[in-house]
Design a protein around this motif. Structure first.
Motif, PDB file in Angstrom:
ATOM      1  N   SER A  41       1.113  -1.240   0.093  1.00 60.61           N
ATOM      2  CA  SER A  41       0.651  -0.411  -0.040  1.00 60.61           C
ATOM      3  C   SER A  41       1.315   1.644   0.277  1.00 60.61           C
ATOM      4  N   SER A  42      -0.404   2.052  -0.052  1.00 63.10           N
ATOM      5  CA  SER A  42       0.837   3.433  -0.333  1.00 63.10           C
ATOM      6  C   SER A  42       0.151   4.610   0.430  1.00 63.10           C
ATOM      7  N   ALA A  81       9.942  11.690   2.308  1.00 59.44           N
ATOM      8  CA  ALA A  81       9.038  11.207   1.514  1.00 59.44           C
ATOM      9  C   ALA A  81       9.927  10.589   0.961  1.00 59.44           C
ATOM     10  N   ASP A  82       9.510   9.693   0.465  1.00 61.86           N
ATOM     11  CA  ASP A  82       9.846   8.455  -0.457  1.00 61.86           C
ATOM     12  C   ASP A  82       9.959   9.387  -1.660  1.00 61.86           C
ATOM     13  N   VAL A  83       8.890   9.404  -2.324  1.00 60.02           N
ATOM     14  CA  VAL A  83       9.249  10.247  -3.660  1.00 60.02           C
ATOM     15  C   VAL A  83       8.267  11.789  -3.446  1.00 60.02           C
ATOM     16  N   LEU A 184       4.336   3.327  -8.559  1.00 68.14           N
ATOM     17  CA  LEU A 184       5.138   3.702  -7.724  1.00 68.14           C
ATOM     18  C   LEU A 184       5.740   2.961  -5.974  1.00 68.14           C
ATOM     19  N   ALA A 185       3.853   2.852  -5.794  1.00 71.04           N
ATOM     20  CA  ALA A 185       4.232   2.160  -4.377  1.00 71.04           C
ATOM     21  C   ALA A 185       4.931   0.503  -4.531  1.00 71.04           C
ATOM     22  N   ARG A 190       6.321   3.972  -1.329  1.00 78.46           N
ATOM     23  CA  ARG A 190       5.127   4.554  -0.808  1.00 78.46           C
ATOM     24  C   ARG A 190       5.193   5.332  -0.224  1.00 78.46           C
ATOM     25  N   ARG A 191       5.806   5.889   0.489  1.00 73.25           N
ATOM     26  CA  ARG A 191       5.399   7.493   1.414  1.00 73.25           C
ATOM     27  C   ARG A 191       4.977   8.709   0.089  1.00 73.25           C
ATOM     28  N   GLN A 192       4.145   9.329  -0.552  1.00 70.44           N
ATOM     29  CA  GLN A 192       3.959   9.732  -1.768  1.00 70.44           C
ATOM     30  C   GLN A 192       3.851  11.381  -0.971  1.00 70.44           C
ATOM     31  N   LEU A 193       4.706  12.256  -2.111  1.00 73.89           N
ATOM     32  CA  LEU A 193       4.130  13.742  -1.922  1.00 73.89           C
ATOM     33  C   LEU A 193       4.365  14.521  -3.305  1.00 73.89           C
ATOM     34  N   THR A 194       2.769  14.797  -3.722  1.00 70.20           N
ATOM     35  CA  THR A 194       2.133  15.516  -5.109  1.00 70.20           C
ATOM     36  C   THR A 194       2.745  16.910  -4.485  1.00 70.20           C
TER      37      THR A 194
END
Length: 262
Positions: A41-42, A81-83, A184-185, A190-194
């Motif tokens: 999950s993410s 964040a990861d991404v 991406l996950a 998994r730790r996503q920031l937009t």
């Protein structure tokens, strides 16, 4: 940043909080991603800024409606964040550069099994990007380009020659936002920031994949016809989020909202 006031529930007032600057460690605790995410999950959070009259930009950029405290939280969110996910238009307008490693977050990132800095993922159907920019030529972590299977082959090849990793997340020329999150996950991001822009955030909202919104309310009025923080087609039924935390400084409000089912 002089005084950030935590409001953890509706019975706590800013006036009761200490008048002091929050440390990066305290901000990192406040904005920490949920612990124990299920395998595969993410968690997708967005970070946006808006004026009192709903403008997400001034003269095409978010910086004029921001402040030093907003940038401090911006850096904290990147440090966790990861991404970092951004649309191609935002990358062009904001002059995106690679995320950098920050000593303040090094220990926390190492303990979480993260690399020294988050990757940057650029969402683009056309791949209309300048691959000679530092985002592609000087990243600490290879930049990802997220596109559709129908994207022009020569642009995909240009991205790969520039050192970017190309991620296919759509059957046609356009990117499927829910699939982008999943892809991406699947790569451990998994730790996503937009960080937007508004069109990309609108796509995530419409797809029902946004878990959290970190929204800075700027005490400014701009009028005009600037975009809102989320654009594009609306959802059939408005989705309810709940207030998870609220900070204040010099009239700027730094809110964090989560989905009611997250």
């Amino acid at each position: 940043m002089r005084s950030l006031f935590p409001v953890t529930d509706l019975t706590t007032t800013a006036a009761a909080a200490p008048d002091r600057e929050w440390s990066l460690e305290e901000l990192a605790e406040t904005y920490a991603y949920p612990a124990g995410l299920p395998d595969g999950s993410s968690w997708l959070r967005a970070n946006m800024v808006s004026t009192l009259d709903g403008a997400a930009q001034h003269d095409g950029r978010s910086q004029p409606i921001s402040c030093a405290a907003d940038m401090r939280i911006f850096g904290t969110l990147r440090g966790l964040a990861d991404v970092v996910i951004a649309g191609a238009e935002t990358v062009r307008q904001e002059g995106y550069r690679p995320a950098r490693a920050r000593e303040a977050f090094a220990e926390r990132r190492a303990a979480a099994g993260q690399g020294p800095a988050p990757a940057v993922a650029v969402v683009t159907g056309s791949l209309d990007l300048d691959f000679s920019l530092p985002l592609f030529t000087e990243p600490l972590v290879p930049t990802l380009v997220v596109t559709g299977a129908g994207a022009a082959a020569d642009r995909i090849e240009a991205a790969r020659r520039a050192g970017a990793e190309v991620l296919i997340a759509g059957d046609g020329a356009r990117v499927d936002p829910a699939r982008a999150v999943r892809e991406l996950a699947a790569r451990g991001l998994r730790r996503q920031l937009t960080e937007g822009g508004p069109r990309l955030l609108g796509q995530f909202v419409a797809a029902g994949v946004l878990d959290e919104l970190c929204l800075t309310l700027s005490p400014m009025l701009t009028a005009g016809d600037a975009q809102r923080i989320a654009g594009g087609p609306g959802v059939a039924v408005p989705e309810r989020f709940f207030l998870a935390s609220l900070l204040e400084e010099a009239g700027f409000l730094f809110s964090r909202y989560r989905r009611t089912d997250s």
